[in-house]
Motif scaffolding. Sequence first.
Motif, PDB file in Angstrom:
ATOM      1  N   VAL A 146      -6.341  -1.621  -4.810  1.00 10.21           N
ATOM      2  CA  VAL A 146      -5.633  -1.165  -3.616  1.00 10.21           C
ATOM      3  C   VAL A 146      -6.612  -0.439  -2.697  1.00 10.21           C
ATOM      4  CG1 VAL A 146      -3.375  -0.965  -4.710  1.00 10.21           C
ATOM      5  CG2 VAL A 146      -4.942   0.981  -4.760  1.00 10.21           C
ATOM      6  N   SER A 147      -6.207  -0.280  -1.433  1.00 11.34           N
ATOM      7  CA  SER A 147      -7.059   0.447  -0.491  1.00 11.34           C
ATOM      8  C   SER A 147      -6.248   1.560   0.152  1.00 11.34           C
ATOM      9  CB  SER A 147      -7.589  -0.485   0.595  1.00 11.34           C
ATOM     10  OG  SER A 147      -6.662  -0.585   1.642  1.00 11.34           O
ATOM     11  N   SER A 148      -6.957   2.520   0.765  1.00 10.16           N
ATOM     12  CA  SER A 148      -6.249   3.584   1.476  1.00 10.16           C
ATOM     13  C   SER A 148      -5.957   3.150   2.908  1.00 10.16           C
ATOM     14  CB  SER A 148      -7.059   4.884   1.446  1.00 10.16           C
ATOM     15  OG  SER A 148      -8.298   4.678   2.082  1.00 10.16           O
ATOM     16  N   SER A 149      -6.335   1.911   3.248  1.00  5.23           N
ATOM     17  CA  SER A 149      -5.937   1.310   4.521  1.00  5.23           C
ATOM     18  C   SER A 149      -6.310   2.154   5.725  1.00  5.23           C
ATOM     19  CB  SER A 149      -4.424   1.096   4.511  1.00  5.23           C
ATOM     20  OG  SER A 149      -4.110  -0.237   4.470  1.00  5.23           O
ATOM     21  N   MET A 150      -7.537   2.557   5.816  1.00  5.79           N
ATOM     22  CA  MET A 150      -7.962   3.343   6.988  1.00  5.79           C
ATOM     23  C   MET A 150      -8.013   2.440   8.221  1.00  5.79           C
ATOM     24  SD  MET A 150     -10.983   5.624   5.285  1.00  5.79           S
ATOM     25  CE  MET A 150     -11.629   6.263   6.821  1.00  5.79           C
ATOM     26  N   THR A 151      -7.544   2.962   9.330  1.00  2.43           N
ATOM     27  CA  THR A 151      -7.637   2.224  10.601  1.00  2.43           C
ATOM     28  C   THR A 151      -8.365   3.099  11.627  1.00  2.43           C
ATOM     29  OG1 THR A 151      -5.399   2.955  11.048  1.00  2.43           O
ATOM     30  CG2 THR A 151      -5.644   0.712  10.244  1.00  2.43           C
ATOM     31  N   GLU A 152      -8.220   2.770  12.923  1.00  3.09           N
ATOM     32  CA  GLU A 152      -9.037   3.425  13.952  1.00  3.09           C
ATOM     33  C   GLU A 152      -8.863   4.941  13.959  1.00  3.09           C
ATOM     34  OE1 GLU A 152      -7.230   0.796  14.292  1.00  3.09           O
ATOM     35  OE2 GLU A 152      -8.247  -0.742  15.476  1.00  3.09           O
ATOM     36  N   ASP A 153      -7.627   5.419  13.830  1.00  3.69           N
ATOM     37  CA  ASP A 153      -7.423   6.871  13.905  1.00  3.69           C
ATOM     38  C   ASP A 153      -8.140   7.583  12.760  1.00  3.69           C
ATOM     39  OD1 ASP A 153      -5.684   5.680  12.139  1.00  3.69           O
ATOM     40  OD2 ASP A 153      -4.058   7.104  12.459  1.00  3.69           O
ATOM     41  N   ALA A 154      -8.083   6.978  11.551  1.00  9.68           N
ATOM     42  CA  ALA A 154      -8.763   7.601  10.410  1.00  9.68           C
ATOM     43  C   ALA A 154     -10.275   7.566  10.600  1.00  9.68           C
ATOM     44  CB  ALA A 154      -8.381   6.879   9.122  1.00  9.68           C
ATOM     45  N   ALA A 155     -10.763   6.517  11.287  1.00  7.82           N
ATOM     46  CA  ALA A 155     -12.205   6.428  11.522  1.00  7.82           C
ATOM     47  C   ALA A 155     -12.670   7.567  12.426  1.00  7.82           C
ATOM     48  CB  ALA A 155     -12.548   5.087  12.149  1.00  7.82           C
ATOM     49  N   VAL A 156     -11.777   8.058  13.294  1.00  7.12           N
ATOM     50  CA  VAL A 156     -12.139   9.149  14.218  1.00  7.12           C
ATOM     51  C   VAL A 156     -11.867  10.510  13.567  1.00  7.12           C
ATOM     52  CG1 VAL A 156     -11.650  10.212  16.454  1.00  7.12           C
ATOM     53  CG2 VAL A 156     -11.696   7.712  16.233  1.00  7.12           C
ATOM     54  N   PHE A 157     -10.698  10.657  12.963  1.00 11.91           N
ATOM     55  CA  PHE A 157     -10.289  11.988  12.484  1.00 11.91           C
ATOM     56  C   PHE A 157     -10.513  12.204  10.982  1.00 11.91           C
ATOM     57  CE2 PHE A 157      -7.523  11.037  16.177  1.00 11.91           C
ATOM     58  CZ  PHE A 157      -8.044  11.999  17.033  1.00 11.91           C
TER      59      PHE A 157
END
Length: 281
Positions: free
Chosen positions: A114-125
């Motif tokens: 499984v993944s923690s499914s990081m997207t753009e917002d997580a990449a910034v914050f």
Amino acid sequence: MTQNPDHVLDHFELFRGPEYVEMLRNKKKNFENPVDDADLERVREWTKTPEYREKNFAREALTVNPAKACQPLGAVFAAVGFEATLPFVHGSQGCVAYYRSHFSRHFKEPSSCVSSSMTEDAAVFGGLNNMVDGLANAYNMCKPKMIAVSTTCMAEVIGDDLNAFIKTSKEKGSVPAEFDVPFAHTPAFVGSHITCYDNVMKGIVEHFWGGNAGTVPKLERQENGKLNFNGGFDGYTVGNMREVKRIFDLMGVEYTILGDSSDVAIRFITLFERGYDAILR
Ligand code: SF4
């Protein structure tokens, strides 16, 4: 059918069933332009002759294709070698789809990860919220005995701190404090799947050796007369590890295998059943 939902075989035994033997024979005959058996045997025997040996020794150059894959792939492979362990990759979902599809194709088995499914917002914050939610979901849906965490490039580039994130997730109740969540940072822009396999194995061993993240006393070395065996990253583990165990048994050696991924399908099914039971309850 050779396969039976009440007793699921992994591919090692499955492909010896009559339907598969027949299917593989037809595939070879119709699509693989096979040479006849007598010719095959003639060449096989020739490879055992001095003439062939001399040709091999006469080689002057060797080109090796390193075929490197990225680090978390090795992390997933190391994690599935432990009983009912769910590999959890902190980072983007696309990377994890790649590991799953790669292993499913290679081993001809479903592969759990499984993944923690990081997207753009997580990449910034930062991906803390993804870790908190991801661990809670993975724990409650799959009911694993252990979750082994690694990282993709994205989490490493922004510098997410796994130790702190896992501690915070435990404080927020994603998983119980004593639940085993070993981890390793696995930046894919250095090393390869091989180095990462070693990193994750070290992370898991250190986790237990060092007192399960401070929840129990640290272990002390005590001899028990057993051999510890770690086969490293081995794409042929299904056959090789079984053979290693067979040889140990023949020699009467007592042993502990550190990371045995030769029955991955069985482990996946066990995990699935644990999750399924949890949903039914
Ligand atoms: S190299 Fe990085 S971005 Fe590419 S699949 Fe691996 S972890 Fe993901």
